[in-house]
Scaffold this active site. Structure first.
Site, PDB file in Angstrom:
ATOM      1  N   THR A  33       0.840  -1.213   0.000  1.00 39.09           N
ATOM      2  CA  THR A  33       0.000   0.000   0.000  1.00 39.09           C
ATOM      3  C   THR A  33       0.870   1.256   0.000  1.00 39.09           C
ATOM      4  O   THR A  33       0.566   2.236  -0.693  1.00 39.09           O
ATOM      5  CB  THR A  33      -0.927   0.004   1.239  1.00 39.09           C
ATOM      6  OG1 THR A  33      -1.728  -1.169   1.209  1.00 39.09           O
ATOM      7  CG2 THR A  33      -1.823   1.229   1.268  1.00 39.09           C
ATOM      8  N   HIS A  79       2.005   1.889  -3.432  1.00 36.13           N
ATOM      9  CA  HIS A  79       0.935   2.536  -4.220  1.00 36.13           C
ATOM     10  C   HIS A  79       0.893   4.034  -3.927  1.00 36.13           C
ATOM     11  O   HIS A  79       0.754   4.859  -4.838  1.00 36.13           O
ATOM     12  CB  HIS A  79      -0.433   1.920  -3.894  1.00 36.13           C
ATOM     13  CG  HIS A  79      -0.649   0.561  -4.470  1.00 36.13           C
ATOM     14  ND1 HIS A  79      -0.778   0.342  -5.826  1.00 36.13           N
ATOM     15  CD2 HIS A  79      -0.775  -0.659  -3.886  1.00 36.13           C
ATOM     16  CE1 HIS A  79      -0.965  -0.954  -6.052  1.00 36.13           C
ATOM     17  NE2 HIS A  79      -0.955  -1.578  -4.884  1.00 36.13           N
TER      18      HIS A  79
END
Length: 343
Positions: free
Chosen positions: A42, A45
């Site tokens: 994450t 990202h």
């Protein structure tokens, strides 16, 4: 007082070292001095500033949600914690008043906010979280392992959603969570655990973690592997970790009738699915989000205490001032878990 933190400062690629105010504690909170943090997919990202991040992440914000630290402050209403306790914490902060929260299904809270996703994160010298979300780390579990409890929890939740004893398990996606899920499946008594990917570095890592077969689908057919293993009826349980449409459809093709699938990987919104496979095989598909609070956390600690060895999944360590090298390593795909040391 100003403290060091890694923040998303601008709506573009990158993460920056900043100075922020030390967070303030409420009556029901604890203050944690961070010792180690791990970089999550994450966080990559968010670094890359992809479509999901642009829709989700407020800027500026301190990021990060995988950590271990020491309790250095306790709110006046808090019971059960002492100064000096070693803790990690559940990154999903829940509301406490919706039907699921009140029914004990806290991981399904419809009002969840995420540490380092839409509230201040853990890539900082100090973190404040509700005491409800903190988890004491038992003696005998290293800081390194404690710092990856969040993704380990995703793996445990996904793997233990269905009975695995004596079952043949297919895992699509050999990222760190997929590899840890494979190790859990083996540890709890699955028969054949087969993991697929196209990244040879990560398939090698999976072999070190004890999978039956790690299959590079660019050079090897799953059907041939099943034949080698003497599997005549397909996989009993599937754990989809990749979000890759062809991996998921290959899983559907190779499941036994009545098979069960846990879905953790996030597919593109326009993924085509061969629903005939699902219907005529009578497959059960379950979406997995986060960790069950706090049953998954107890299982995580117990699995390690009962001999599950996750240490090979941690491949790189960096001092926090070298965070850029850590992010570069994660983005290269040539790593397992990458740990940033704050001390």
């Amino acid at each position: 007082m100003k403290i060091k933190a890694l923040s998303k400062l601008k709506p573009e690629e990158g993460i920056w070292m900043t100075e922020v105010e030390k967070p303030e504690m409420g009556h029901n909170d604890i203050l944690i001095r961070i010792k180690k943090t791990a970089i999550c997919g994450t966080d990559v990202h968010i670094y890359n500033w992809d479509e999901w991040s642009q829709k989700t992440i407020p800027v500026p914000m301190v990021v990060g949600h995988e950590y271990v630290g020491e309790v250095v402050g306790i709110g006046q209403e808090v019971r059960g914690f002492e100064i000096g306790d070693r803790v990690s914490g559940e990154g999903h902060i829940t509301c406490g008043h919706c039907r699921n929260c009140r029914g004990g299904r806290t991981h399904l809270c419809r009002n969840t906010t995420g540490v380092g996703v839409n509230r201040t994160g853990a890539f900082s010298e100090f973190l404040v979280i509700p005491a409800f979300n903190a988890f004491k780390i038992p003696a005998g579990i290293s800081d390194d392992l404690a710092s990856i409890f969040d993704p380990f929890g995703n793996a445990v939740h996904t793997a233990l959603s269905f009975d695995l004893v004596g079952e043949d398990v297919l895992i699509t996606g050999a990222g760190p969570i997929g590899i840890m899920a494979a190790a859990v499946a083996k540890h709890v008594g699955a028969r054949h655990v087969v993991i697929t990917d196209v990244n040879e570095f990560r398939l090698d890592l999976a072999r070190k973690m004890g999978v039956t077969r790690a299959v590079n689908v660019m050079n090897e057919k799953l059907e041939d592997v099943m034949s080698d293993l003497g599997m005549t009826e397909g996989f009993d349980v599937g754990l989809e970790m990749s979000g890759n449409p062809s991996a998921f459809n290959s899983m559907l093709t190779n499941m036994n009738h009545g098979g069960k699938i846990s879905l953790l990987g996030i597919p593109p919104s326009d993924m085509a699915v061969d629903w005939n496979q699902v219907i005529f095989k009578g497959l059960v598909i379950k979406g997995i989000y986060g960790r069950e609070m706090f049953e998954t956390w107890y299982k995580m600690a117990s699995l390690i205490q009962s001999g599950l060895d996750l240490t090979p999944i941690i491949t790189h360590h960096y001092k926090i001032d070298d965070f850029q090298a850590g992010f570069d390593m994660m983005r290269s795909g040539m790593s397992g878990k990458v740990i940033l040391d704050w001390e």
